[in-house]
Write a protein that holds these residues in place. Structure first.
Motif, PDB file in Angstrom:
ATOM      1  N   PHE A  70      -3.580   3.338   3.808  1.00  0.00           N
ATOM      2  CA  PHE A  70      -3.601   4.816   3.768  1.00  0.00           C
ATOM      3  C   PHE A  70      -2.236   4.953   3.022  1.00  0.00           C
ATOM      4  CE2 PHE A  70      -6.606   4.980   7.197  1.00  0.00           C
ATOM      5  CZ  PHE A  70      -7.445   6.178   6.866  1.00  0.00           C
ATOM      6  N   ILE A  71      -1.902   6.013   2.105  1.00  0.00           N
ATOM      7  CA  ILE A  71      -0.615   6.310   1.852  1.00  0.00           C
ATOM      8  C   ILE A  71      -0.536   7.804   2.487  1.00  0.00           C
ATOM      9  CG2 ILE A  71      -0.616   5.548  -0.392  1.00  0.00           C
ATOM     10  CD1 ILE A  71      -0.949   8.134  -1.468  1.00  0.00           C
ATOM     11  N   ASN A  89      -8.492  11.641  -7.019  1.00  0.00           N
ATOM     12  CA  ASN A  89      -9.565  10.939  -7.681  1.00  0.00           C
ATOM     13  C   ASN A  89      -9.054   9.405  -7.889  1.00  0.00           C
ATOM     14  OD1 ASN A  89     -11.389  12.923  -7.891  1.00  0.00           O
ATOM     15  ND2 ASN A  89     -10.660  13.773  -9.871  1.00  0.00           N
ATOM     16  N   VAL A  90      -7.984   9.262  -8.230  1.00  0.00           N
ATOM     17  CA  VAL A  90      -7.030   7.972  -8.543  1.00  0.00           C
ATOM     18  C   VAL A  90      -7.082   7.160  -7.219  1.00  0.00           C
ATOM     19  CG1 VAL A  90      -5.091   6.769  -8.916  1.00  0.00           C
ATOM     20  CG2 VAL A  90      -5.658   8.661 -10.271  1.00  0.00           C
ATOM     21  N   LEU A  91      -6.778   7.909  -6.095  1.00  0.00           N
ATOM     22  CA  LEU A  91      -6.765   7.164  -4.763  1.00  0.00           C
ATOM     23  C   LEU A  91      -8.459   6.739  -4.346  1.00  0.00           C
ATOM     24  CD1 LEU A  91      -4.361   9.312  -2.867  1.00  0.00           C
ATOM     25  CD2 LEU A  91      -4.069   6.886  -3.783  1.00  0.00           C
ATOM     26  N   LYS A  92      -9.385   7.596  -4.742  1.00  0.00           N
ATOM     27  CA  LYS A  92     -10.682   7.499  -4.337  1.00  0.00           C
ATOM     28  C   LYS A  92     -11.206   6.047  -5.107  1.00  0.00           C
ATOM     29  CE  LYS A  92     -11.867  12.157  -2.793  1.00  0.00           C
ATOM     30  NZ  LYS A  92     -12.780  13.289  -3.373  1.00  0.00           N
ATOM     31  N   LYS A  93     -10.992   6.080  -6.456  1.00  0.00           N
ATOM     32  CA  LYS A  93     -11.163   5.019  -7.105  1.00  0.00           C
ATOM     33  C   LYS A  93     -10.599   3.666  -6.744  1.00  0.00           C
ATOM     34  CE  LYS A  93     -13.596   6.848 -10.766  1.00  0.00           C
ATOM     35  NZ  LYS A  93     -15.001   6.391 -11.164  1.00  0.00           N
ATOM     36  N   LEU A  94      -9.469   3.781  -5.981  1.00  0.00           N
ATOM     37  CA  LEU A  94      -8.697   2.699  -5.674  1.00  0.00           C
ATOM     38  C   LEU A  94      -9.233   2.303  -3.974  1.00  0.00           C
ATOM     39  CD1 LEU A  94      -5.343   2.888  -7.217  1.00  0.00           C
ATOM     40  CD2 LEU A  94      -7.092   1.168  -7.994  1.00  0.00           C
ATOM     41  N   ASP A 111      -3.257  15.783   8.419  1.00  0.00           N
ATOM     42  CA  ASP A 111      -4.801  16.001   7.926  1.00  0.00           C
ATOM     43  C   ASP A 111      -5.176  14.702   7.034  1.00  0.00           C
ATOM     44  OD1 ASP A 111      -5.505  18.686   8.502  1.00  0.00           O
ATOM     45  OD2 ASP A 111      -3.808  19.236   7.587  1.00  0.00           O
ATOM     46  N   VAL A 112      -6.141  14.193   7.241  1.00  0.00           N
ATOM     47  CA  VAL A 112      -6.752  13.037   6.632  1.00  0.00           C
ATOM     48  C   VAL A 112      -7.750  13.587   5.217  1.00  0.00           C
ATOM     49  CG1 VAL A 112      -8.332  10.814   6.626  1.00  0.00           C
ATOM     50  CG2 VAL A 112      -6.853  11.660   8.447  1.00  0.00           C
ATOM     51  N   TRP A 113      -7.293  13.606   4.119  1.00  0.00           N
ATOM     52  CA  TRP A 113      -7.757  13.956   2.918  1.00  0.00           C
ATOM     53  C   TRP A 113      -8.854  13.006   2.411  1.00  0.00           C
ATOM     54  CZ3 TRP A 113      -6.724  18.707   0.733  1.00  0.00           C
ATOM     55  CH2 TRP A 113      -5.607  19.368   1.280  1.00  0.00           C
ATOM     56  N   ILE A 114      -8.493  11.751   2.440  1.00  0.00           N
ATOM     57  CA  ILE A 114      -9.410  10.530   2.059  1.00  0.00           C
ATOM     58  C   ILE A 114      -9.358   9.399   3.088  1.00  0.00           C
ATOM     59  CG2 ILE A 114      -9.961   9.191   0.068  1.00  0.00           C
ATOM     60  CD1 ILE A 114      -8.246  10.787  -1.607  1.00  0.00           C
ATOM     61  N   GLU A 115     -10.291   9.037   3.337  1.00  0.00           N
ATOM     62  CA  GLU A 115     -10.469   7.939   4.511  1.00  0.00           C
ATOM     63  C   GLU A 115     -10.388   6.714   3.530  1.00  0.00           C
ATOM     64  OE1 GLU A 115     -10.872   7.517   7.442  1.00  0.00           O
ATOM     65  OE2 GLU A 115     -11.399   9.515   8.046  1.00  0.00           O
ATOM     66  N   SER A 116      -9.959   5.555   4.160  1.00  0.00           N
ATOM     67  CA  SER A 116      -9.656   4.209   3.259  1.00  0.00           C
ATOM     68  C   SER A 116     -11.075   3.464   3.118  1.00  0.00           C
ATOM     69  CB  SER A 116      -8.635   3.442   4.182  1.00  0.00           C
ATOM     70  OG  SER A 116      -9.281   3.194   5.410  1.00  0.00           O
ATOM     71  N   GLY A 117     -10.610   2.578   2.265  1.00  0.00           N
ATOM     72  CA  GLY A 117     -11.899   1.670   1.787  1.00  0.00           C
ATOM     73  C   GLY A 117     -12.388   0.817   3.066  1.00  0.00           C
TER      74      GLY A 117
END
Length: 247
Positions: A70-71, A89-94, A111-117
């Protein structure tokens, strides 16, 4: 005038967030701002107040160790919605996760906006080194995001622990120390004496140096020293010289 913010301000709220999820969290582990482990699951978080290219590079590098990266940034008070979505979108792609902390709020909400891969595991050797470092630290004495500050490592913590044991008794044998530390590396630590903290009193017996006494009072190690001094007092180990005299 708003209070100045620091990267280290992000650490405690994020630490509490992962601890609530059952993770053991440590700051500044092998170059990672924050590392959290639960079982075999290793999460790495890199922190900056603002989203920037350097932060992105750090996150991509950490993906070589674990897919769960995560960042974390300060939640923007005002932001360009379109630009923010483009960054996401860039983070999701990566496959890099995104966490924000509301530093302006008294609650410092996370807040977690995007979960890690959920990709494949990276460098097993580097991951094992991070897990070993976390496992070797009984306390979390670092705040992630620290700059120009002496950091507490598992090795440093072990040295403080041994120093406090010897301080409480005057001098101890290697065997006495090993008995309570439970670490086969004790003889090597004492003999190599990386910090200049230990001195050989007699064969197999060690005391602490003047340098050690001076450094144990440094503010960087205050929490560690207070903890291990209390712990050492509970052991009531007999001074090795007194023990020999009684025989």
């Amino acid at each position: 005038m708003s209070e100045k913010k620091y990267e280290t301000d992000l650490y405690e709220p994020i630490k509490k967030y992962f601890e609530a999820a059952g993770y053991t969290v440590r700051g500044e582990v092998k170059g990672c701002d924050l590392a959290a482990v639960c079982g075999d699951d290793l999460v790495i978080v890199e922190m900056k107040l603002d989203f920037n290219f350097k932060l992105l590079i750090q996150a991509v590098e950490r993906q070589k160790i674990s897919p769960h990266v995560f960042i974390a940034i300060d939640r923007p008070a005002r932001y360009n919605q379109k630009l923010f979505k483009q960054k996401m979108n860039v983070l999701k792609k990566l496959e890099i996760g995104l966490i924000t902390v509301a530093l302006d709020s008294p609650l410092k909400s996370v807040d977690v906006w995007i979960e890690s891969g959920q990709g494949i595991e990276g460098n097993k050797k580097k991951k094992a080194a991070i897990l070993k470092e976390i496992g070797g630290r009984g306390m979390d004495n670092n705040r992630g995001g620290s700059v120009k500050r002496k950091l507490s490592t598992a090795y440093r913590e072990r040295a403080v622990k041994i120093a406090c044991m010897i301080e409480a008794s005057g001098s101890l044998s290697i065997q006495q120390i090993k008995m309570y530390i439970g670490d086969t590396s004790v003889p090597i630590m004492l003999q190599r004496d990386y910090y200049g903290w230990f001195e050989r009193v007699s064969r197999g017996v060690y005391g602490i140096t003047k340098k050690c006494e001076e450094e144990l009072v440094l503010p960087e190690w205050k929490t560690l020293v207070e903890h291990y001094r209390q712990w050492s007092q509970t052991l009531k180990i007999e001074n090795v010289n007194e023990e020999r005299d009684s025989k």
